[in-house]
Design an enzyme around this catalytic site. Sequence first.
Site, PDB file in Angstrom:
ATOM      1  N   GLU A  23       0.843  -1.192   0.000  1.00 51.49           N
ATOM      2  CA  GLU A  23       0.000   0.000   0.000  1.00 51.49           C
ATOM      3  C   GLU A  23       0.884   1.250   0.000  1.00 51.49           C
ATOM      4  O   GLU A  23       2.085   1.187   0.267  1.00 51.49           O
ATOM      5  CB  GLU A  23      -0.903   0.004   1.230  1.00 51.49           C
ATOM      6  CG  GLU A  23      -0.128  -0.008   2.546  1.00 51.49           C
ATOM      7  CD  GLU A  23      -0.926   0.533   3.714  1.00 51.49           C
ATOM      8  OE1 GLU A  23      -1.232   1.734   3.680  1.00 51.49           O
ATOM      9  OE2 GLU A  23      -1.211  -0.250   4.636  1.00 51.49           O
ATOM     10  N   LYS A 159      -5.400  -2.557  13.800  1.00 49.27           N
ATOM     11  CA  LYS A 159      -4.794  -1.474  14.580  1.00 49.27           C
ATOM     12  C   LYS A 159      -5.357  -1.466  16.009  1.00 49.27           C
ATOM     13  O   LYS A 159      -6.548  -1.640  16.225  1.00 49.27           O
ATOM     14  CB  LYS A 159      -5.010  -0.139  13.882  1.00 49.27           C
ATOM     15  CG  LYS A 159      -4.286  -0.077  12.538  1.00 49.27           C
ATOM     16  CD  LYS A 159      -4.510   1.239  11.840  1.00 49.27           C
ATOM     17  CE  LYS A 159      -3.695   1.308  10.548  1.00 49.27           C
ATOM     18  NZ  LYS A 159      -4.193   0.420   9.491  1.00 49.27           N
TER      19      LYS A 159
END
Length: 302
Positions: A23, A159
Amino acid sequence: MKIAYSAEVAAALEAGQPVVALESTIISHGFPYPKNMDVAAEMEAVIREEGAVPATIAIIRGEIKCGLSAEELEHLAKSDGVLKCSVRDLPVVVGSDRTGATTVASTSYIAERAGIRVFATGGIGGVHRAEEGADGFDVSADLLELSRSRVIVVAAGAKSILDLPATLEVLESYSVPVVGYKTSTFPAFHSLSSGLPVPAVADSTADLIRIARQHFALELPSGMLVCNPIPEKDALSNEEVEALVDQARAEAVAAGIKGAAMTPYVLGALNRVSGGRTSEVNMALALNNGRLAAKLAAGLSS
């Protein structure tokens, strides 16, 4: 779908060599300049060391790119107007000739269409914690895209600012296979474990390659999430992370931050309140994921 490939990536795909998608949000929004250039270079280096070709994905001035030049990486790293681009943003960014950094969702979407089967990232998005000031049930597009792009995503779990039990429940509802690599619990990004069980475990790289091959052989419509914990020497304790997250989230709520802006704001606040320590942890886990993804891609291509 029109994709512009670098010469290196195009040659690797044509020859059936292992390729790992990367990414670009980690470059434009994850680290400040010039640290983000170091991260990009080191991610590509560890993937090459394991015998695979890195393919960083981004939209550069309206063109979907798979494999970036040094000039394009620097453009992402230094420019202030780079948009954080999920799948829904692609037509706007491409149609207006703008530059966009891809998220887990949009990188997965483009990687599948580029013929890339393995993608390395830091951590996926997920379900945000409910708290005062939040508008409803906030779920990252990463989870939906995992259910419909046939790409294996290697990450250190989700996360740590997120609601991890709810994130795992959504992945189950979307029929996304979740496999722990040498772990029976879901990693918590900055720390080794959330304590939550994962539904499957691969005890070795060979086991992981076998599972991944079956995933594609069964023609399942989803991707697969491989949970690769951060190396123990680099990890923060759960108590340290929780205290830092509470402080960072309090700042976000006080500032009126909501929705898609919450994650980048809180991650930036975490770096600040930790004195830069979380950025070093982010770097370590990203490189660790890159190594595993390259080994997996090499195994799948052999």
